[in-house]
Motif scaffolding. Structure first.
Motif, PDB file in Angstrom:
ATOM      1  N   THR B 101       0.829  -1.200   0.000  1.00  0.00           N
ATOM      2  CA  THR B 101       0.000   0.000   0.000  1.00  0.00           C
ATOM      3  C   THR B 101       0.867   1.254   0.000  1.00  0.00           C
ATOM      4  OG1 THR B 101      -0.034  -0.008   2.393  1.00  0.00           O
ATOM      5  CG2 THR B 101      -1.821  -1.131   1.273  1.00  0.00           C
ATOM      6  N   GLU B 103       0.692   3.629   2.092  1.00  0.00           N
ATOM      7  CA  GLU B 103       1.115   3.982   3.446  1.00  0.00           C
ATOM      8  C   GLU B 103       2.413   3.291   3.803  1.00  0.00           C
ATOM      9  OE1 GLU B 103      -3.139   4.686   3.189  1.00  0.00           O
ATOM     10  OE2 GLU B 103      -2.275   2.696   3.405  1.00  0.00           O
ATOM     11  N   ILE B 104       2.468   2.002   3.493  1.00  0.00           N
ATOM     12  CA  ILE B 104       3.697   1.258   3.814  1.00  0.00           C
ATOM     13  C   ILE B 104       4.876   1.843   3.048  1.00  0.00           C
ATOM     14  CG2 ILE B 104       4.823  -0.948   3.373  1.00  0.00           C
ATOM     15  CD1 ILE B 104       3.169  -1.663   5.455  1.00  0.00           C
ATOM     16  N   HIS B 107       5.894   5.184   4.388  1.00  0.00           N
ATOM     17  CA  HIS B 107       6.516   5.050   5.706  1.00  0.00           C
ATOM     18  C   HIS B 107       7.968   4.648   5.581  1.00  0.00           C
ATOM     19  CE1 HIS B 107       6.712   3.736   9.962  1.00  0.00           C
ATOM     20  NE2 HIS B 107       7.508   2.830   9.488  1.00  0.00           N
ATOM     21  N   TYR B 108       8.225   3.612   4.757  1.00  0.00           N
ATOM     22  CA  TYR B 108       9.605   3.155   4.627  1.00  0.00           C
ATOM     23  C   TYR B 108      10.457   4.116   3.828  1.00  0.00           C
ATOM     24  CZ  TYR B 108       8.729  -1.244   6.949  1.00  0.00           C
ATOM     25  OH  TYR B 108       8.439  -2.190   7.891  1.00  0.00           O
ATOM     26  N   PHE B 110      10.231   7.287   3.978  1.00  0.00           N
ATOM     27  CA  PHE B 110      10.610   8.308   4.946  1.00  0.00           C
ATOM     28  C   PHE B 110      11.787   7.833   5.781  1.00  0.00           C
ATOM     29  CE2 PHE B 110       9.876  12.013   7.391  1.00  0.00           C
ATOM     30  CZ  PHE B 110      10.132  11.688   8.703  1.00  0.00           C
ATOM     31  N   LEU B 168       6.846  12.867   9.314  1.00  0.00           N
ATOM     32  CA  LEU B 168       6.257  11.777   8.523  1.00  0.00           C
ATOM     33  C   LEU B 168       4.939  12.175   7.877  1.00  0.00           C
ATOM     34  CD1 LEU B 168       6.342   8.879   7.588  1.00  0.00           C
ATOM     35  CD2 LEU B 168       5.310   8.206   9.724  1.00  0.00           C
ATOM     36  N   SER B 169       4.075  12.844   8.601  1.00  0.00           N
ATOM     37  CA  SER B 169       2.777  13.200   8.017  1.00  0.00           C
ATOM     38  C   SER B 169       2.929  14.157   6.852  1.00  0.00           C
ATOM     39  CB  SER B 169       1.878  13.852   9.058  1.00  0.00           C
ATOM     40  OG  SER B 169       1.555  12.934  10.042  1.00  0.00           O
ATOM     41  N   PHE B 171       5.532  14.456   4.988  1.00  0.00           N
ATOM     42  CA  PHE B 171       6.118  13.680   3.900  1.00  0.00           C
ATOM     43  C   PHE B 171       5.049  12.896   3.167  1.00  0.00           C
ATOM     44  CE2 PHE B 171       9.539  11.635   1.774  1.00  0.00           C
ATOM     45  CZ  PHE B 171       9.190  10.313   1.624  1.00  0.00           C
ATOM     46  N   GLN B 172       4.202  12.234   3.935  1.00  0.00           N
ATOM     47  CA  GLN B 172       3.167  11.427   3.299  1.00  0.00           C
ATOM     48  C   GLN B 172       2.158  12.300   2.563  1.00  0.00           C
ATOM     49  OE1 GLN B 172       2.179   9.163   6.773  1.00  0.00           O
ATOM     50  NE2 GLN B 172       3.095   7.333   5.916  1.00  0.00           N
ATOM     51  N   HIS B 173       1.966  13.516   3.042  1.00  0.00           N
ATOM     52  CA  HIS B 173       1.067  14.419   2.338  1.00  0.00           C
ATOM     53  C   HIS B 173       1.622  14.771   0.961  1.00  0.00           C
ATOM     54  CE1 HIS B 173      -2.095  17.278   1.902  1.00  0.00           C
ATOM     55  NE2 HIS B 173      -1.268  18.288   1.757  1.00  0.00           N
ATOM     56  N   ILE B 175       3.769  12.943  -0.720  1.00  0.00           N
ATOM     57  CA  ILE B 175       3.772  11.723  -1.523  1.00  0.00           C
ATOM     58  C   ILE B 175       2.388  11.440  -2.095  1.00  0.00           C
ATOM     59  CG2 ILE B 175       4.049   9.227  -1.373  1.00  0.00           C
ATOM     60  CD1 ILE B 175       6.646  10.318  -1.214  1.00  0.00           C
ATOM     61  N   PHE B 181       4.640   7.755  -7.463  1.00  0.00           N
ATOM     62  CA  PHE B 181       5.482   7.241  -6.396  1.00  0.00           C
ATOM     63  C   PHE B 181       5.349   5.728  -6.251  1.00  0.00           C
ATOM     64  CE2 PHE B 181       7.903   7.180  -2.666  1.00  0.00           C
ATOM     65  CZ  PHE B 181       7.264   6.375  -1.742  1.00  0.00           C
TER      66      PHE B 181
END
Lengths: 767, 189
Positions: B101, B103-104, B107-108, B110, B168-169, B171-173, B175, B181
């Motif tokens: 996913t 998210e995974i 996360h990695y 990051f 992290l948040s 970064f994920q935003h 991404i 990606f």
């Protein structure tokens, strides 16, 4: 915020008052600002949870524990004052995708750290979307998530949790779910495999398993249980696309060297292959096979010469390949069909139209999926952070390609930086005027060349009115393919002259020009066929005009293939040798993705146009695509190098699928619909001879069947009611428009919420 | 559960299938490639651990500028030397697989980009990241002025709470706005 009743506060200590930590270590990042602990209080009568987590990192130590305990009370007070969002806001916020991300990441971060074990009480009822806060070692606090479940009363968690409590928490979360859902959630958590296996052991202890099964199946009886289990399995089963194993290893090698852009061309080729395979299987089973088993009486074997493979005349024209072979009989001779007679004209009509319909659905579905992937709520251009974080392609493995990729990223970043810097400078009037003139000149050249080539094809088609022999027939097809080969070179030259600012614009403009060329050529040909040949039905040209059109399309397809082979050979192989030996440059040619994809779309358009007149044309296209894959792959490996320009793969793939659907498929569908509806079939051949239109055969068949079967007569009446009464057209369209309007408003609302939240974060960080 | 001599026991195979995003063939292939990296006597060890240098000889990782960070992120060894057990190796492949996913992956990603492992991407991390991306040759490297401008632009765009780092948040935003990606964060054996 108190919601009546007694409630305890869940406080997850996630970060520190910076004041308290200020003394605790020299390694603090000086940039960190003071932040309030992010605490969120939800009270609900009933559920009580109290957990306090403190963080202990590996390196720094007891100081933080004590300081965090001290700040606990402060946090509690502050939390009571802060959050007064309404339940509706919380629900909306928690359903936003970017906020859910924190959910699993905190779990992962937490488990990896070792920490002290605080006291805790596990909750009795736990909601699905546990609000968590991602938190890192030292400090930046993040936003807490908000639970959606109405019973939930968890609070935002502190970042680093204790291993034991975290695992218990996770187990209790998973306990609320069914087996497959729990596994799916466990799989999606960023924990190490060893931790996941341990959690799974807890989750799947026999006692828990019984509870899970009993709690989660709403119905107790056996068939209902099996059905719901099957439904869950289908939803969570691996996607169908992973089973497309064809050419996987070759594509992996290609992506290792050339990256995602070139890979998207080959993926597109593979998709087209499967679409054609589907079409071919349907026509083969329902149309070709029955006719092959019952050949028409007037066919006779003829001598076969090799030229006929290219021209489609002679033996091929009187074979299953073309329309003229098919008869208008109803098969009643075999045992099955004596009970249910198999009417070939009806089969012909329905096979073609239903196949078109199925492919339409497939294309619309894949288009909508693609759009969903590439749609952004905020369109931001030149996004530097996105380029830095997302542009590295991990699939590339060869050292020279990695070097090229680094060059590409470096060039892109430098270009964007200089663009940002130069945005402030104004270009002088003279420069702008000169740019404008160059653009006008380029467009004039391109449009003029397209116009003249279309005119040429038009006059050529008019003058070829007498019956031609052998290879002369190929002349027209060769001219069309020649234009398709040469004119893009002129377009490339114009693009080089124009020097667009952004590479995106350059690609879009070149795609548009290529597309315009191909569309105009195809429209001229279609007009010639439907407007002249079909209407006049000149017996000098052909006794069977459908055969003629089918053969023309067959020849066009074949010539297109031959010219592609020529281009690959000359354009890539010979050019590489030339530039290396004679020009002594070390640059190999670059694989032009846009041009090649447009060639594929053009070939597919010809197939769809021709399938009504030559039912086996998809088989020819399948063979062609197969050979094309290996040829392009080998030529790429030998002759080409990776491109230095950035290529946004997902956007481009969406654009290509849209182009495949919109001008290509819809154009072919309109062509077929017009032919079926308006054009009179030829009287000497084919399954629709002696009828005024192909559609009429269905009407006759329906009339015949009406008397035998009740259901069909009912369908027939319903169909008549639909087509006669215009309200049946307006209602679905109105509904459709309403749906679109609703979706637009939802997206707009989300945009506004995002903006407001960003402003809120900004304000909070400033205080 | 560790791996036995050269065969993967059936229960652990099905367990790995359930807990990772890999298919059965991918797990078996990973097992084969992993045992090739082991030396003779280590193969009989119940839970062998391959040192980082051996992992870096894999063709998929050999030239990747992030290879050392990848090994360190997925390693569960106590002394953080980047060595991987078979389960760590599966974790790695699962995060980089087709069906993982967003998210995974984010996360990695990051954690891989967080060079100093402090949980946020600060100036130093971003600088190292850009240097990895642009390579080692002199003409592709960014000058210090360009680097400063680039990082300040990145922080302007992605640092929402204005603390000077990308967490992290955030970064994920960023991404989540990029559709490419997921397809580029892939390694296939």
């Amino acid at each position: 915020m108190a919601n009546g009743g007694s409630f305890n506060v869940n406080i997850y200590e996630e970060d520190y008052d910076y004041e308290n930590l200020g003394e605790s270590g020299p390694s603090q990042d000086p940039f960190q600002l003071f932040k309030e602990p992010a605490c969120n209080v939800q009270g609900n009568p009933g559920d009580i949870q109290m957990e306090m987590f403190t963080k202990n990192s590996d390196t720094s130590d007891s100081e933080s524990t004590s300081s965090s305990k001290e700040s606990y009370n402060g946090c509690r007070l502050r939390s009571l004052q802060r959050n007064n969002w309404s339940a509706a806001t919380r629900r909306v916020l928690s359903s936003m995708p970017s906020r859910k991300i924190g959910l699993h990441s905190s779990a992962g971060m937490a488990v990896r750290e070792t920490c002290a074990l605080p006291t805790h009480q596990t909750s009795s009822r736990v909601s699905l979307h546990i609000p968590r806060v991602t938190q890192d070692d030292i400090t930046s606090p993040e936003f807490e998530e908000i639970s959606t479940e109405d019973e939930a009363n968890n609070l935002a968690g502190s970042g680093l949790w204790c291993t034991e409590t975290n695992k218990e928490q996770l187990v209790s979360d998973l306990r609320g779910l069914s087996e497959s859902e729990g596994l799916r959630k466990l799989r999606a958590m960023p924990l190490s495999l060893a931790d996941k296996m341990e959690i799974r052991k807890h989750f799947f202890s026999p006692l828990a398993k019984n509870l899970v099964i009993n709690r989660n199946f709403p119905c107790r009886n056996l068939p209902c249980m099996y059905l719901s289990r099957m439904w869950r399995h289908c939803r969570y089963a691996p996607r169908f696309s992973t089973s497309l194993k064809l050419w996987n290893s070759s594509m992996k090698k290609l992506s290792g060297r050339y990256g995602t852009g070139v890979l998207s061309y080959f993926t597109f080729l593979r998709t087209l292959l499967f679409i054609n395979l589907l079409f071919f299987i349907t026509t083969f089973l329902f149309l070709v096979l029955p006719q092959a088993i019952h050949p028409p009486p007037d066919s006779h074997g003829e001598s076969f010469s090799w030229i006929e493979i290219f021209t489609g005349m002679g033996y091929l024209s009187r074979s299953l390949m073309f329309y003229g072979y098919y008869s208008n009989i109803t098969i009643k001779t075999t045992s099955i069909t004596s009970m249910v007679p198999y009417c070939i004209p009806t089969a012909y009509f329905f096979t073609i139209t239903i196949s078109f319909f199925i492919i339409c659905i497939i294309l619309v579905y894949s288009m909508s999926k693609s759009f969903g992937k590439s749609f952004q709520v905020f369109k931001s251009d030149g996004n530097l952070s996105e380029n830095v974080f997302c542009s590295w392609d991990f699939k590339v493995t060869k050292k020279p390609s990695i070097r090229l990729q680094s060059e590409k990223i470096s060039t892109q970043l430098k270009e964007q930086l200089s663009e940002l810097a130069s945005r402030e400078e104004e270009r002088t009037l003279m420069q702008r005027f000169r740019n404008f003139l160059v653009h006008v000149a380029a467009w004039f050249i391109c449009l003029a060349s397209i116009f003249f080539s279309a005119l040429g094809v038009y006059f050529l088609s008019k003058t070829i009115s007498k019956v031609l022999q052998n290879l002369d027939l190929l002349f027209m097809a060769a001219v069309v393919s020649g234009f398709n080969l040469l004119l893009p070179g002129i377009f490339n030259f114009c693009a080089w002259m124009e020097k667009h600012n952004s590479p995106c614009t350059r690609v879009y403009v070149s795609i548009f020009r290529n597309l315009l060329l191909k569309i105009s050529l195809v429209i001229i040909l279609c007009y010639h066929w439907l407007g002249k040949i079909a209407v006049e039905q000149d017996p000098q040209v052909s006794k069977c005009w459908e055969n003629f059109v089918g053969q023309e399309l067959y020849r066009l397809l074949l010539m297109d293939f031959i010219f592609t082979v020529l281009y690959t050979f000359l354009g890539e192989f010979v050019w590489r040798i030339f530039s290396q030996k004679i020009l002594r440059k070390n640059r190999k040619p670059v694989f032009d993705i846009a041009r090649n994809v447009l060639e594929l779309i053009y070939g597919q358009t010809l197939t769809w146009l021709g399938v009504l007149f030559a039912p086996l044309l998809p088989a020819v296209q399948i063979a062609k695509l197969f050979v094309l894959f290996y040829m392009k792959k080998n030529s790429l490996m030998l002759n080409c190098q990776a491109s230095k320009k950035p290529w946004r793969a997902t956007h481009m793939t969406t654009a290509f699928i849209t182009l495949l659907f919109f001008p290509s498929f819809l154009g072919a569908a309109v062509f077929v619909a017009y032919t079926v509806w308006k054009i009179k079939p030829s009287s000497g051949c084919g399954p629709f001879r002696n009828l005024t239109s192909m559609l009429e055969s269905v009407k006759l068949w329906a009339e015949r069947m009406k008397d035998h079967h009740q259901i069909l007569s009912w369908l027939f009446r319903a169909y008549n009611a639909f087509t006669d009464n215009p309200i049946f057209l307006f209602m679905p369209s109105g509904l459709f428009l309403l749906l679109i309007y609703f979706r637009i408003q939802v997206v707009d609302g989300q945009r506004r919420i995002i903006r407001r939240l960003e402003k809120q974060i900004d304000d909070v960080s400033k205080t | 559960m560790g791996t036995t001599a050269s065969q993967l026991p059936k229960e652990s195979l099905s367990e790995y299938q359930e807990l990772t995003f890999l298919t059965k063939q991918e797990i078996l292939l990973a097992h084969r490639r992993f045992t090739e990296l082991l030396e003779g006597d280590e193969r009989n060890h119940p839970n062998p651990r391959v040192p980082m240098d051996a992992i870096l000889t894999l063709t998929e990782l050999k030239s990747n500028p992030f290879k050392k960070r990848i090994c360190q992120v997925f390693s569960t060894s106590e002394n953080r030397d980047g060595s991987l057990t078979f389960e760590d190796f599966l974790d790695l492949l699962s995060a980089f697989s087709d069906s993982a996913t967003l998210e995974i992956k984010s996360h990695y990603a990051f954690r891989i980009f967080d060079f100093d492992d402090d949980g946020t991407l600060d100036y130093g991390d971003l600088e190292k990241l850009v240097n990895c991306l642009t390579g080692e040759t002199a003409d592709t490297r960014l000058s210090s002025e360009e680097m400063r401008q680039l990082i300040s632009n990145i922080l302007d765009e992605s640092d929402i709470d204005k603390d000077g780092t990308v967490n992290l948040s955030e970064f994920q935003h960023v991404i989540s706005r990029s559709p490419d990606f997921v397809s580029s964060f892939k390694i296939v054996l």
